[in-house]
Motif scaffolding. Structure first.
Motif, PDB file in Angstrom:
ATOM      1  N   GLU A   1      23.543 -56.075  -8.127  1.00 37.73           N
ATOM      2  CA  GLU A   1      24.384 -55.819  -6.987  1.00 37.73           C
ATOM      3  C   GLU A   1      25.055 -56.495  -6.015  1.00 37.73           C
ATOM      4  OE1 GLU A   1      21.389 -52.429  -4.125  1.00 37.73           O
ATOM      5  OE2 GLU A   1      20.847 -53.701  -4.881  1.00 37.73           O
TER       6      GLU A   1
ATOM      7  N   PHE B   1      20.723 -48.067 -10.927  1.00 39.17           N
ATOM      8  CA  PHE B   1      21.769 -48.323 -10.445  1.00 39.17           C
ATOM      9  C   PHE B   1      23.283 -47.956 -11.256  1.00 39.17           C
ATOM     10  CE2 PHE B   1      18.491 -51.238  -9.390  1.00 39.17           C
ATOM     11  CZ  PHE B   1      19.241 -51.678  -8.204  1.00 39.17           C
TER      12      PHE B   1
ATOM     13  N   ARG C   1      26.503 -50.618  -8.434  1.00 37.49           N
ATOM     14  CA  ARG C   1      25.537 -50.021  -7.258  1.00 37.49           C
ATOM     15  C   ARG C   1      24.936 -49.021  -6.883  1.00 37.49           C
ATOM     16  NH1 ARG C   1      31.415 -47.541  -5.001  1.00 37.49           N
ATOM     17  NH2 ARG C   1      31.494 -49.987  -4.441  1.00 37.49           N
ATOM     18  N   ILE C   2      23.895 -49.058  -5.994  1.00 31.04           N
ATOM     19  CA  ILE C   2      22.528 -47.915  -6.730  1.00 31.04           C
ATOM     20  C   ILE C   2      22.883 -46.459  -6.383  1.00 31.04           C
ATOM     21  CG2 ILE C   2      22.223 -48.244  -3.936  1.00 31.04           C
ATOM     22  CD1 ILE C   2      19.247 -48.510  -4.783  1.00 31.04           C
TER      23      ILE C   2
END
Length: 174
Positions: A55, A74, A61-62
């Protein structure tokens, strides 16, 4: 940093494949409303640390927080092929290496026996891109790779203990 990022992403895909086979994978909406298959680290440090490294590197990406779902989820923003040629040079610092290598050790320590690295469960790039480039790994005459815990402690954990912030930062960044 690039080689470890690739290894972590390879493991994320492997976990997502296993979750898919078990019927445990979820598809959630991303920041643009598109459905994405989710990687969930299950609050297990052996997945949580590598997931955080990815990340912080911008590889994962969350997904938007979703009510009634347990924990962060994620999604990968790049494929393994894209990751293999991505430029992570702005993250090439010894402190970042220590965070990433410590995360690697956490990811693999539960499954490795007496320092033996099981090449059949590593990425095809591991031997050339990671093991042969780092003195923490010992490649023996029979081709077996061993994780040298003593060297790891000397090289990584000595610095790790002094790090106030244990996360990936761009060069010169905080």
């Amino acid at each position: 940093m690039a080689a470890l990022a690739y290894e972590f992403l390879f493991e994320v895909h492997r976990k997502m494949d296993l979750d898919r086979k078990r019927g445990n994978i979820k598809s959630l909406r991303d920041e643009n409303g598109a459905l994405r298959e989710a990687f969930h680290h299950e609050f297990s440090s052996n997945w949580e640390w590598p997931g955080s490294v990815l990340e912080q590197l911008g590889v994962l990406r969350i997904l938007q927080p979703t009510r009634d779902l347990w924990g962060p989820n994620f999604y990968p923003v790049m494929t393994l092929d894209e990751c293999s040629v991505a430029d992570f040079s702005k993250f090439e610092t010894f402190d970042n290496y220590c965070v990433a290598m410590s995360s690697f050790e956490m990811l693999h320590s539960p499954s490795e026996f007496r320092g033996e690295v099981h090449l059949h469960s590593r990425s095809p790039h591991f031997l050339d891109a990671v093991a042969s480039q780092d003195d923490i790994f010992r490649i023996q005459d029979d081709g077996q790779v061993r994780f040298d815990q003593q060297r790891f402690n000397e090289k990584v954990m000595t610095r790790w203990e002094d790090l106030e912030v244990r996360r990936i930062h761009p060069k010169g960044g905080t």
